[in-house]
Scaffold this active site. Structure first.
Site, PDB file in Angstrom:
ATOM      1  N   GLY A   1     -11.123  -5.121  -0.176  1.00 53.13           N
ATOM      2  CA  GLY A   1     -10.950  -3.702  -0.472  1.00 53.13           C
ATOM      3  C   GLY A   1      -9.489  -3.303  -0.479  1.00 53.13           C
ATOM      4  O   GLY A   1      -8.598  -4.071  -0.094  1.00 53.13           O
TER       5      GLY A   1
ATOM      6  N   ASP B   1      -9.794 -11.366  -6.275  1.00 56.05           N
ATOM      7  CA  ASP B   1      -9.621  -9.926  -6.055  1.00 56.05           C
ATOM      8  C   ASP B   1      -8.401  -9.383  -6.783  1.00 56.05           C
ATOM      9  O   ASP B   1      -8.192  -8.156  -6.814  1.00 56.05           O
ATOM     10  CB  ASP B   1      -9.528  -9.606  -4.555  1.00 56.05           C
ATOM     11  CG  ASP B   1      -8.421 -10.392  -3.862  1.00 56.05           C
ATOM     12  OD1 ASP B   1      -8.561 -11.615  -3.762  1.00 56.05           O
ATOM     13  OD2 ASP B   1      -7.430  -9.785  -3.428  1.00 56.05           O
TER      14      ASP B   1
END
Length: 489
Positions: free
Chosen positions: A90, A252
């Site tokens: 995240g 990511d």
């Protein structure tokens, strides 16, 4: 053009279920000041450049004040980092203010990088430093000018707040613009959790917003995967052709739109070395320059696996087989143009590979050699001495030059016309580490940001002859070999 309080926010991502993000306001930083403002990027969101002169401008882009219509959040994702899966990552230091819809109907995410701790910070401080912010700001704009899909950078705002990395540095926030910040890892996190419904919801969202022409297809998810595969293959080809090394190709850090995102320990290869590793944290060379195309495929396989709840496994595997042909087709096309070829021929790949091997053996500057290749003359008595003298093995060059001359003679352009075309694809200026470091030192030690603006202007026209900037085309000085770029960069 619009003032700050008139920007047209239309926050579509916020209308997704909150499983995809966490609401999070930026953490204020004291003593904000504008480091640099990019008028070119401001046009993307219809922002009047005069707004950058407002006394309170920096307050909005360091997170001390919120723009009207913004809905700050941090996005959830997972990722394979250096080959190992991390089940939750995240945005640990990035806060998405929202999406701005411009007059052309285009959407641009407005994101602050370095805006403070988020629910995904994992013991991090949520901050960015002036050094890394300058590097990302300059490189994203340099990549855009080179014709490589990338996030953009609107501005850098600094603060005297201290941040600890390898040393104590001053904080800064860079404002990034992108059509989307959805990554491969945005799907991986839900596949790992066995949550299949969010995978379909997110795929539907991306398809509707970015690939509307496939939205009504019965095989829309497979076609979505194919779009990502093709875009990633073409992006890798562009990186390789220009000599760019990302440094941290974790899943990511891979955009589903085929954009270059998350600039950290990047580097433009200077002396040609296919094993070039720009990231000093990458001790095993996983993300070495010549490994990037294969890593792109590996990362796509991770995405394909994450999509198997909505795509049959066999179809996902077949789709991945399209990657290498698309990569090599586009790479060969780009390299052919760098050599001045307007139409492909069977011998082109051999000519490229032989040239690269001679460059490696002679330790030649990648960018400068290709730029000087436009000076090659095809006349029977031409010795091309300026080029020839750069190579250690003159006889190898002579043999290659004979083959190259023969190939060029099958092309329609004369030498002068060909040089004009070659100069449009072989840049004269790239962001060398020494250039970025000079701007960083001036900014850190003297509070002088003029070099940042100077480089921004230079790199915005990388193919143009700029006589007053000739020094920036020279190979890096000896001291630049000691510039260490790591994951903290």
């Amino acid at each position: 053009m619009k003032k700050l309080d008139q920007l047209n926010f239309d926050n579509t991502f916020c209308r997704l279920p909150d499983i995809f993000y966490r609401r999070q306001n930026p953490t204020p930083l004291p003593g904000s000041y504008l480091v640099s403002f990019n008028e070119s990027a401001a046009k993307l969101i219809d922002l009047d450049a005069a707004e950058a002169k407002r006394a309170d401008f920096s307050e909005y882009f360091i997170g001390n004040r919120l723009l009207p219509g913004s809905e700050p959040m941090s996005m959830l994702y997972a990722g394979h980092q250096f080959g190992y899966f991390v089940p939750q990552l995240g945005d640990g230091r990035a806060i998405l203010l929202g999406e701005i819809k411009n007059r052309a109907g285009e959407y641009w995410d407005l994101q602050l990088k370095g805006a403070g701790i988020t629910p995904f910070s994992r013991d991090g401080d949520g901050r960015a430093v002036l050094r890394s912010s300058i590097r990302e700001y300059l490189c994203s704009e340099a990549m855009h000018a080179l014709g490589i899909p990338t996030s953009r950078a609107l501005c850098i705002v600094g603060s005297d707040e201290q941040v600890y990395r390898e040393t104590i540095e001053s904080a800064a926030v860079v404002t990034r613009l992108s059509p989307s910040h959805v990554r491969f890892g945005s799907f991986e996190v839900f596949a790992y959790r066995g949550q299949h419904e969010p995978i379909a919801i997110l795929a539907d969202y991306i398809i509707e917003k970015h690939f509307p022409d496939i939205g009504n297809s019965p095989d829309k998810y497979l076609r979505f995967l194919n779009e990502v595969i093709v875009r990633t293959a073409r992006l890798m080809a562009k990186w390789q052709a220009v000599g760019f090394s990302h440094g941290v190709m974790n899943t990511d850090n891979m955009s589903v739109l085929g954009l270059t995102i998350d600039y950290g320990p990047f580097g433009f290869m200077e002396t040609y070395d296919p094993e070039f590793v720009c990231n000093h944290s990458d001790h095993g060379g996983r993300y070495a320059f010549d490994r990037q195309p294969q890593v792109g495929l590996w990362n796509l396989a991770c995405l394909a696996q994450a999509l198997t709840p909505i795509i049959p496994v066999e179809q996902a595997q077949e789709a991945l087989e399209n990657y290498e042909p698309e990569f090599f087709r586009h790479y060969n096309e780009l390299m052919g143009k760098k050599l001045g070829f307007t139409r492909p021929a069977q011998e082109d790949a051999s000519l490229v590979n032989r040239l690269l091997e001679m460059m490696r053996a002679s330790k030649l500057d990648y960018t400068n050699l290709f730029r000087s290749l436009g000076l090659f003359r095809t006349g029977p008595d031409e010795k091309n001495t300026v080029l020839r003298d750069q190579f250690l093995d003159r006889s190898a060059f002579d043999a290659w030059a004979d083959a190259y001359r023969s190939r060029l003679q099958s092309e329609p352009e004369i030498d002068e016309e060909r040089k004009v075309c070659m100069d449009r694809v072989n840049p004269k200026y790239i962001l060398r580490n020494s250039m970025a470091q000079t701007a960083i030192i001036l900014a850190q030690q003297e509070g002088d940001f003029s070099e940042v603006d100077r480089l921004l202007a230079l790199l915005g026209q990388p193919f143009d002859e700029q006589p007053e900037m000739e020094e920036y085309a020279a190979p890096a000085p000896d001291w630049a070999r000691n510039v260490v770029v790591s994951c903290s960069s």
